[in-house]
Design a protein around this motif. Structure first.
Motif, short mmCIF file in Angstrom:
data_model
loop_
_atom_site.label_atom_id
_atom_site.label_comp_id
_atom_site.label_asym_id
_atom_site.label_seq_id
_atom_site.Cartn_x
_atom_site.Cartn_y
_atom_site.Cartn_z
N ARG A 1 -22.80 -3.92 129.64
CA ARG A 1 -23.18 -4.71 128.46
C ARG A 1 -23.29 -6.18 128.85
N GLN A 2 -24.41 -6.78 128.49
CA GLN A 2 -24.62 -8.19 128.78
C GLN A 2 -23.81 -9.03 127.80
N LEU A 3 -22.95 -9.91 128.34
CA LEU A 3 -22.05 -10.70 127.49
C LEU A 3 -22.56 -12.10 127.25
N ALA A 4 -23.00 -12.78 128.31
CA ALA A 4 -23.36 -14.20 128.19
C ALA A 4 -24.25 -14.60 129.36
N VAL A 5 -24.81 -15.80 129.23
CA VAL A 5 -25.52 -16.43 130.34
C VAL A 5 -24.61 -17.53 130.88
N TRP A 6 -24.35 -17.47 132.18
CA TRP A 6 -23.44 -18.42 132.82
C TRP A 6 -24.22 -19.43 133.64
N GLN B 1 -18.69 -10.14 135.39
CA GLN B 1 -19.40 -9.88 136.65
C GLN B 1 -20.88 -10.20 136.50
N LYS B 2 -21.48 -10.73 137.58
CA LYS B 2 -22.90 -11.07 137.54
C LYS B 2 -23.76 -9.81 137.50
N ILE B 3 -24.90 -9.93 136.81
CA ILE B 3 -25.93 -8.91 136.84
C ILE B 3 -27.13 -9.55 137.51
N PRO B 4 -27.23 -9.45 138.84
CA PRO B 4 -28.23 -10.22 139.59
C PRO B 4 -29.67 -9.94 139.17
N GLU B 5 -29.95 -8.69 138.77
CA GLU B 5 -31.34 -8.34 138.44
C GLU B 5 -31.78 -8.87 137.08
N ALA B 6 -30.83 -9.28 136.24
CA ALA B 6 -31.17 -9.72 134.88
C ALA B 6 -31.72 -11.15 134.90
N ASP B 7 -32.88 -11.33 134.30
CA ASP B 7 -33.51 -12.65 134.22
C ASP B 7 -32.92 -13.39 133.01
N PRO B 8 -32.18 -14.49 133.23
CA PRO B 8 -31.56 -15.20 132.11
C PRO B 8 -32.56 -15.64 131.04
N ALA B 9 -33.80 -15.89 131.43
CA ALA B 9 -34.80 -16.32 130.45
C ALA B 9 -35.07 -15.25 129.39
N ARG B 10 -34.79 -14.01 129.72
CA ARG B 10 -35.01 -12.92 128.76
C ARG B 10 -33.81 -12.70 127.83
N PHE B 11 -32.75 -13.48 128.05
CA PHE B 11 -31.52 -13.27 127.27
C PHE B 11 -31.12 -14.56 126.54
N ALA B 12 -32.10 -15.20 125.93
CA ALA B 12 -31.84 -16.46 125.23
C ALA B 12 -30.90 -16.28 124.05
N ALA B 13 -30.79 -15.07 123.53
CA ALA B 13 -29.91 -14.82 122.38
C ALA B 13 -28.44 -14.72 122.77
N LEU B 14 -28.15 -14.58 124.07
CA LEU B 14 -26.75 -14.50 124.50
C LEU B 14 -26.10 -15.87 124.48
N PRO B 15 -24.78 -15.93 124.30
CA PRO B 15 -24.07 -17.23 124.36
C PRO B 15 -24.23 -17.85 125.74
N LEU B 16 -24.26 -19.18 125.77
CA LEU B 16 -24.34 -19.91 127.04
C LEU B 16 -22.95 -20.38 127.42
#
Length: 202
Positions: free
Chosen positions: A79-84, A98-113
């Motif tokens: 489960r994606q928790l946040a953008v760090w 833990q990092k999810i290296p394949e996930a593009d942070p730009a696609r997860f703008a709705a997650l907390p920063l």
């Protein structure tokens, strides 16, 4: 023998990925390294499972053959928790920090920063506490780790809420009670200092 069985029809015609999001599916198939037309019976399923398990999206994987021509990869996705954000780099982290290296942070703008050293490690402890307060969560722009010992909450209007190093939940309860009485979050302020358990400074 594998090729002869393949000639008899036991070759991969379809690869089904179950339990994965659309974003993760392509990375999972790529990691599996299985091509259409490859003999099915000679596949080392444990090896395929291990390859898939090393994909950042995946928490758990299972691989099975469906004869005569289908490979099924079933995963439990992290489960994606946040953008760090730290030292100019931005990554997506899961519920364990833990990092999810394949996930593009730009696609997860709705997650907390989450910002700062130690932010990824400690975000899973504080974010559920903030999420229990939807009004505060909706106003939060970023959660900032200060000296890797405590948190600041930066709100979308530029305001800052300074939390103590311990008992953050108690401090947020005080803020919540004050907001119920005086709607302080609607009034506009530069800073609320909750670091002293005996006094709140606005």
């Amino acid at each position: 023998l594998d090729n002869r069985l393949g000639d008899a029809g036991f070759r991969v015609k379809a690869i089904h990925v179950e339990g994965a999001s659309a974003l993760a599916r392509a990375d999972i198939i790529k990691a599996a390294g299985i091509g259409v037309g490859q003999p099915l019976l000679g596949l080392n399923l444990a090896q395929v499972r291990d390859k898939v398990g090393h994909v950042g999206w995946v928490r758990e994987a299972r691989v099975v053959r469906l004869l005569p021509d289908t490979l099924v990869i079933t995963v439990k996705e992290r489960r994606q928790l946040a953008v760090w954000q730290h030292e100019g780099r931005t990554v997506v982290i899961d519920e364990h920090g833990q990092k999810i290296p394949e996930a593009d942070p730009a696609r997860f703008a709705a997650l907390p920063l989450v910002v700062g050293a130690g932010g990824a490690k400690h975000a899973p402890d504080i974010l559920p506490t903030i999420a229990q307060r939807p009004k505060l969560m909706a106003r939060m722009e970023a959660l900032i780790r200060v000296d890797d010992r405590r948190w600041d909450l930066r709100l979308k209007d530029g305001s800052l809420i300074q939390l103590p190093a311990v008992d953050q939940d108690a401090a947020l309860m005080k803020l919540e009670e004050l907001d119920l009485r005086s709607h302080i979050l609607d009034l506009g302020f530069e800073r609320i200092d909750l670091r002293n358990p005996d006094a709140m400074t606005v």
